[in-house]
Design an enzyme around this catalytic site. Structure first.
Site, PDB file in Angstrom:
ATOM      1  N   GLU A  27       1.464  -0.104  -4.872  1.00 23.03           N
ATOM      2  CA  GLU A  27       0.500   0.721  -5.387  1.00 23.03           C
ATOM      3  C   GLU A  27       1.109   2.267  -5.307  1.00 23.03           C
ATOM      4  O   GLU A  27       1.913   2.552  -4.202  1.00 23.03           O
ATOM      5  CB  GLU A  27      -0.455   0.988  -4.352  1.00 23.03           C
ATOM      6  N   ASP A  30       0.874  -1.030  -0.026  1.00 18.52           N
ATOM      7  CA  ASP A  30      -0.146  -0.023   0.009  1.00 18.52           C
ATOM      8  C   ASP A  30       0.779   1.188  -0.078  1.00 18.52           C
ATOM      9  O   ASP A  30       1.931   1.527   0.750  1.00 18.52           O
ATOM     10  CB  ASP A  30      -0.950  -0.041   1.293  1.00 18.52           C
TER      11      ASP A  30
END
Length: 552
Positions: free
Chosen positions: A281, A212
């Site tokens: 990401e 993330d």
């Protein structure tokens, strides 16, 4: 060596499995509730793995299930090595991995390493004084002489990125909620602790990670102010348009060069184990592809990254698709992309790109096929295979703090997080017996798995059919891509691998169109679900359709 839980596995130790893989994202709160508490859980995921296997995907990515106060629904971790009780037990995760591997599905988990919950023991200790062993594990700073924050950095969730702490009489940094303090990865002890987390889950048998906000790991040590961004450059893809986060050029609060060395350390641990992969990401709409290029270069950092280009609200066009692929190839000539049209943070793409489109089913099938023929790996978000639309929820039903903060100009992320619909005739669409944490939209019931299962023309069966078609031809997963100069609304490109070249044509409109037949000899490919109309001098493309042929 990995200590994968016991159980037969159909997986091979292919270190290159990720290149061209199709990865199915599961948001555990909303997938399947096995105990009637209204929240999906690990046992529920395990029970539904046969559905995932029926799609023909290569792996699943499970959003965070770690111990958490759930202020950001698992993206605020208070124990990296534990399963939150609402999701089950660590043994339930072991069972999930064993069943997934038995079905030939790899398991990737979502690691949030840029920040923790303020209830994590590391932060509890860090904020207790300025001189404890973990005092420097988070990003702390004195105020300016007038008591204001140390710089102008903004939080993605609105307001300053700095929160005052009355115990230390200092500010701590938070890129997201005030309850999500940022870790200080400039401290090597923090890096070591995070690598230990990585190793813990590798030892449990995971096959990889989705990382993330991978470009948020480091901040500028000098805490320099971000410069203002010219109005014409403001982009609402990283944060909603109503958020002043878009008013800055984020030079110093993220995207720092020190991150490259940490990613090499992270990769080195993965390389100790067989067939492990990671996708990062890149949370930046300003220079996302450039960062993705840096992070996937050299074979010693991330295996693949995805940026926000196809998660944006801008409608897809033939020129736009070609430009994104061209820009990625330029930014990352040695890298590998992972493309997604939807995820748990953005409006579902069939709604986002639906303006003026009447044939929802055809549009959903077309988008699935386009995504799965682009060069790169693919992420499919749960419910995408059903053609689920964005849910329109009432304010009183919202759970997402992001949406509550900016309502009604930005409605948050709950609209894409509503429960999966399995059985149209069952309570809550088969999600579970208890009141779901988010409502099940009435309009979703007509798209439940039970409704689509036996309809060969359904969106669900198109996903299954097209994934099977894709697997027949290695060029789709591994091949190069070269675009052909067709005029809109047609997008044309070739996928090449070894001695095989496949021509792909897409009609990106709701009206039938025709293009000149290429001079090369074509062997029309079948089995993908689209009608094929190949004449002596023309190829006719029905509305929202694709055409595929081997080129000799």
């Amino acid at each position: 060596m990995s200590t994968t839980p016991a159980g037969s596995s159909t997986l091979t130790a292919d270190r290159d499995w990720w290149r061209g893989a199709v990865i199915y994202q599961i948001y555990p709160r909303s997938y399947q509730d096995s105990n009637g508490d209204g929240i999906g859980d690990l046992k529920g995921i395990t029970a539904r793995l046969p559905h995932v296997a029926s799609l023909g995907v290569d792996a699943i990515w499970i959003s965070p299930f770690f111990t958490s106060p759930m202020k950001d629904f698992g993206y605020d971790v208070s124990n990296y090595n534990g399963v939150d009780p609402i999701f089950g037990l660590l043994s339930d995760f072991d069972d999930l991995i064993a069943e997934a591997h038995r079905l030939g599905i790899r398991v990737m988990i979502d690691l949030v390493l840029s920040h923790t919950s303020d209830q994590h023991p590391w932060f509890v200790e860090s904020r207790s004084s300025r001189f404890n062993p973990k005092a420097d594990w988070y990003v702390w700073s004195d105020s300016k002489p007038d008591g204001t924050p140390p710089n102008n950095w903004m939080s993605i969730f609105g307001g300053s990125a700095w929160q005052w702490d009355p115990t230390r009489l200092q500010y701590y940094m938070h890129n997201f909620l005030t309850s999500q303090p940022d870790l200080n990865l400039h401290n090597p002890d923090v890096q070591d602790a995070l690598l230990a987390v990585e190793r813990f889950w590798l030892e449990r048998g995971v096959d990889g990670f989705r990382l993330d906000t991978i470009n948020f790991y480091f901040h500028d040590k000098q805490l320099r102010d971000n410069p203002a961004l010219a109005p014409e450059r403001r982009n609402a893809n990283t944060a909603p348009a109503v958020n002043p986060y878009n008013y800055q050029e984020h030079l110093y609060d993220k995207n720092q060069p020190e991150n490259l060395e940490f990613l090499k350390r992270f990769r080195a641990v993965m390389d100790e184990y067989p067939a492990i992969a990671a996708v990062g990401e890149v949370g930046d709409s300003q220079i996302g592809l450039e960062i993705a290029g840096q992070y996937t270069s050299g074979g010693d950092k991330m295996h693949m990254c995805y940026a926000f280009e196809f998660l944006a609200p801008d409608p897809l066009t033939p020129a736009g698709v070609a430009q994104v692929l061209h820009d990625f190839a330029k930014a990352a000539p040695q890298g590998w992309a992972c493309w997604a049209f939807s995820n748990h943070d953005v409006v579902r793409h069939v709604s986002r790109w639906s303006l003026g489109i009447s044939d929802h089913e055809a549009h959903a099938k077309f988008l699935a096929s386009l995504l799965m023929t682009l060069r790169g790996s693919v992420c499919i978000y749960q419910g995408e295979e059903l053609g689920l639309t964005e849910a329109d929820l009432a304010f009183e039903d919202l759970q997402d703090p992001y949406g509550i903060q900016f309502w009604p100009d930005f409605k948050g992320r709950d609209g894409c997080r509503t429960p999966m619909v399995w059985d149209a005739s069952a309570v809550n669409g088969g999600f579970g017996d208890g009141k779901p944490w988010l409502p099940v939209p009435q309009e979703h019931l007509a798209r439940a798995v039970s409704v689509q299962q036996t309809d060969q023309r359904s969106v669900l069966n198109h996903y299954r059919r097209f994934l099977a078609f894709r697997k027949q031809y290695p060029a789709f997963a591994k091949g190069e891509i070269e675009f052909r100069p067709y005029e809109a609304p047609v997008l044309g490109f070739e996928r090449r691998f070894g001695n095989e070249t496949i021509l792909c044509l897409f009609n990106m409109s709701g009206e039938a169109t025709a293009v000149d037949r290429p001079v090369e000899k074509l062997e029309v490919l079948e089995g993908h679900g689209f009608e094929t109309h190949l004449g002596d001098d023309k190829i006719t493309l029905p509305a929202w359709s694709g055409f595929f042929a081997r080129v000799d």
